[in-house]
Design an enzyme around this catalytic site. Structure first.
Site, PDB file in Angstrom:
ATOM      1  N   HIS A  76       0.024  -5.608  18.163  1.00 43.19           N
ATOM      2  CA  HIS A  76      -0.429  -4.721  17.310  1.00 43.19           C
ATOM      3  C   HIS A  76      -1.257  -5.252  16.200  1.00 43.19           C
ATOM      4  O   HIS A  76      -1.945  -4.649  15.562  1.00 43.19           O
ATOM      5  CB  HIS A  76       0.714  -3.538  16.627  1.00 43.19           C
ATOM      6  N   GLU A  92      -7.177  -3.164  44.922  1.00 40.75           N
ATOM      7  CA  GLU A  92      -6.925  -4.367  44.022  1.00 40.75           C
ATOM      8  C   GLU A  92      -5.994  -5.116  44.854  1.00 40.75           C
ATOM      9  O   GLU A  92      -5.459  -6.248  44.601  1.00 40.75           O
ATOM     10  CB  GLU A  92      -6.249  -3.934  42.948  1.00 40.75           C
ATOM     11  N   ASP A  95      -6.050  -7.834  39.387  1.00 40.29           N
ATOM     12  CA  ASP A  95      -5.144  -8.016  40.857  1.00 40.29           C
ATOM     13  C   ASP A  95      -6.061  -8.698  42.011  1.00 40.29           C
ATOM     14  O   ASP A  95      -5.310  -9.398  42.728  1.00 40.29           O
ATOM     15  CB  ASP A  95      -4.137  -7.028  41.134  1.00 40.29           C
ATOM     16  N   CYS A 116     -12.323  -1.129  36.693  1.00 35.40           N
ATOM     17  CA  CYS A 116     -11.450  -1.373  35.737  1.00 35.40           C
ATOM     18  C   CYS A 116     -11.018  -2.647  35.454  1.00 35.40           C
ATOM     19  O   CYS A 116     -10.109  -2.820  34.265  1.00 35.40           O
ATOM     20  CB  CYS A 116     -10.418  -0.163  35.692  1.00 35.40           C
TER      21      CYS A 116
HETATM   22  C1  PEP Z   1      -6.266  -4.608  37.773  1.00 29.96           C
HETATM   23  O1  PEP Z   1      -5.426  -5.223  38.355  1.00 29.96           O
HETATM   24  O2  PEP Z   1      -7.670  -5.075  37.499  1.00 29.96           O
HETATM   25  C2  PEP Z   1      -6.067  -3.661  36.808  1.00 29.96           C
HETATM   26  C3  PEP Z   1      -6.977  -2.823  35.992  1.00 29.96           C
HETATM   27  O3  PEP Z   1      -4.647  -3.279  36.638  1.00 29.96           O
HETATM   28  P1  PEP Z   1      -3.880  -3.853  35.963  1.00 29.96           P
HETATM   29  O4  PEP Z   1      -4.302  -5.189  34.941  1.00 29.96           O
HETATM   30  O5  PEP Z   1      -2.893  -2.974  34.876  1.00 29.96           O
HETATM   31  O6  PEP Z   1      -2.784  -4.594  36.919  1.00 29.96           O
HETATM   32 MG    MG Z   2      -3.628  -4.153  38.721  1.00 30.58          MG
END
Ligand code: PEP
Ligand code: MG
Length: 595
Positions: free
Chosen positions: A198, A438, A462, A509
């Protein structure tokens, strides 16, 4: 005798870039005054006085925090100031305070000893968790404990700082960050913490450059030392040379001019000059991040990590509790849309009922864990569906490794819809459902998987760890964790092509989506959506606005022909330098490399 001038050598410390900006100046080593607690016995007639001392201290602590809260509200807005409300709530927790008072009488011990013991119990539970977020919150609990004890002992808070300084400390509590911001603070450098702390979030809101996770800053830096802090590269330089200072000042100027220009593009769609539209959205974990996403010009939320709601909880939130959060997010980001990823518990993210596993990253994670708990899964799906009535909600499943899991998960969505029909509750009947790609098996099977869903989102965090067999959290092997490894590039290309063949859009993402070095490559590979941490969003948009997809395609082809990650990186750097000179990229060879 000739006088000797000692020139202290420049030392470069590498940490994590937490808030953008560059600062140079004198360091102020802030070592939190941790009040010493001695256990003292008291006699029964002293109990009342001791309880009174505790009550006075609690009410003084509450007043201090209320002041900080009011100041934070004024500087940061009510959303960000909520952290302090949470701290005030701990102080007014009748069960906690009642039990402290009871123990003073029952054990005949001084108030501060019982306060320390009782609040430390909380802290130990939090620190035992493998979750980084819980560790951050444990420091907040520490802050409350020290505040009460300091007030019981009638000690003063910290003194005001003289002049401008860069605060160097082991860790900073949100309250410190705000209180210090009343002084002339140029920047923050801390040994601990991550971008999700934070304090890091607050320094971004306060626009104070910050570097966290430096590990040894407080050991190497002393009050009065000259330091330079680069909040873009995540670097702190002790005793910077003239040359380093000059480089940093030029960089500051470049970024300043660049950022001023970025304000104008916040309202523009992310589109290449030859009209390839990229949906540029943001990754968030909490509803109070929405305001910042909007300011940054985000076209929605591409990843809402719902499992962040489980942090510190002893049970899963109810359908109603979840609905409130999802509804707030969906309404807050409307007319843009939000992708709610169903709980990704397991791995390094603990849930209320996570059990020990030998290999948690290869274990009961994501969709696997939720399919095994249909009641929990259905409750979450119902709450997301209920929040979808404005038709701006999408659902995404994490950690999918085969088509069967998708079919089962989709059947659960249908069941949740039926249950809502029975209750007569509205939802978006055409809600879009997608999956994260992933796991390498999902990448290989991307065409079949795409045939079952409305969209794919590549989770590089991942995907890279499983494809290259390298633990994403293990520092010892970080050099092997390479987003630009040719195998990663080929896999991304394969996923995008497979998705497009089946007519579904493909986004990304994982953190790679927010790496400016990767943008041209990803646009060239045909990515449709990029979901990034909000702070980098304008820079990524600027790159998209600056390069034709036709040219980006050629860059991607060339990058894909290279045999090593280093060659890919070098090539992409050269493209940036040659084609996008107006964008002040983070040169890795600059100062940002650890010695
Ligand atoms: C990822 O694995 O790229 C992802 C966006 O999920 P997390 O980082 O929450 O595992
Ligand atoms: Mg992930």
């Amino acid at each position: 005798m000739e006088s000797e001038i000692t020139i202290r050598p420049e030392v470069v410390l590498k940490g994590i870039a937490a808030a953008p900006g560059i600062a140079c100046g004198a360091a102020y080593l802030y070592s939190k005054h941790v009040p010493q607690v001695q256990v003292k016995s008291i006699v029964p007639k002293e109990v009342e006085g001791e309880v009174q001392r505790l009550r006075n201290a609690t009410s003084r602590s509450e007043k201090e925090l209320s002041k900080i809260h009011a100041f934070a509200e004024q500087r940061l807005g009510s959303q960000n100031a909520r952290i302090f409300e949470a701290q005030i709530m701990i102080l007014s927790d009748q069960i906690l305070m009642g039990s402290i008072e009871k123990r003073i009488g029952a054990e005949l011990k001084n108030a501060e000893a019982i306060v320390a013991d009782e609040i430390n119990k909380y802290k130990r539970v939090m620190l035992a968790s493998p979750d980084e977020y819980m560790h951050e919150r444990a420091h907040d609990v520490d802050d409350i404990m020290n505040r009460i004890i300091r007030n019981i002992q009638d000690q003063k808070l910290y003194s005001r700082l003289e002049g401008e300084s860069i605060i160097v400390s082991e860790t900073l509590a949100p309250a410190d960050t705000v209180v210090f911001s009343r002084n002339q603070i140029l920047g923050y450098a801390t040994d601990m913490g991550g971008v999700t702390s934070h304090a890091a979030i607050l320094s971004r809101s306060l626009k104070i450059p910050a570097v966290v996770g430096l590990r040894t800053a407080t050991k190497l830096i002393k009050t009065g030392d000259t330091i330079a802090l680069d909040g873009y590269a995540g670097v702190v330089v002790l005793n910077p040379t003239e040359e380093t200072l000059q480089t940093l000042m030029q960089k500051r100027q470049r970024f300043k001019e660049f950022e001023e220009r970025l304000v104008d593009i916040a309202g523009l769609p992310a589109e290449t000059p030859d009209h390839k539209h990229i949906e540029l959205s943001a990754n968030i974990e909490f509803d109070d991040e929405i305001e910042f996403c909007r300011q940054q010009g985000s076209a929605g939320i591409g990843l809402f990590r719902t499992e962040s709601q489980l942090i510190g909880k002893e049970r899963y939130p109810t359908e109603e509790e979840q609905y409130e959060v999802y509804r707030a997010v969906a309404d807050g980001i409307s007319p843009h849309s939000v992708i709610f990823r169903t709980f990704d518990v397991g791995g390094d993210k603990i849930g209320p009922d996570t059990e020990h596993e030998e290999n948690p990253f290869l274990g009961w994670r994501g969709i696997r864990a939720m399919l095994d708990r249909p009641e929990l899964f259905l409750a979450q799906l119902r709450s997301i569906l209920r929040a979808s009535s404005g038709k701006n909600v999408r659902i995404m499943f994490p950690m999918v490794s085969n088509v069967t899991e998708i079919l089962r998960a989709k059947a659960m969505v249908e069941q949740a819809k039926k249950e809502l029909n029975t209750r007569g509750m509205p939802y978006d009947a055409g809600v879009k459902v997608g999956v994260m790609v992933e796991i390498p098996a999902a990448a290989v099977m991307a065409d079949q998987i795409a045939g079952e869903v409305d969209f794919l989102s590549i989770g590089t965090n991942d995907l890279i760890q499983y494809l290259l067999a390298v633990d994403r959290n293990n520092n010892a092997v970080q050099s092997v964790y390479q987003p630009f490894h040719p195998a990663v590039l080929r896999t991304i290309k394969h996923i995008i092509e497979a998705g497009h063949k089946r007519g579904v859009w493909v986004g990304m993402c994982g953190e790679m989506a927010g790496d400016p070095l990767a943008t041209v490559l990803l646009v060239g590979l045909g990515i449709d959506e990029l979901s990034v941490i909000p702070v980098v969003l304008p820079e990524i948009k600027k790159i998209i606005l600056s390069i034709r997809q036709r040219d980006a395609k050629r860059v991607a082809e060339k990058a894909l022909s290279l045999p090593t990650d280093q060659e890919v990186r070098d090539y992409l750097w050269s493209v940036m330098r040659d084609r996008l000179p107006e964008i002040p990229f983070e040169e890795q060879s600059d100062i940002g490399v650890p010695p």
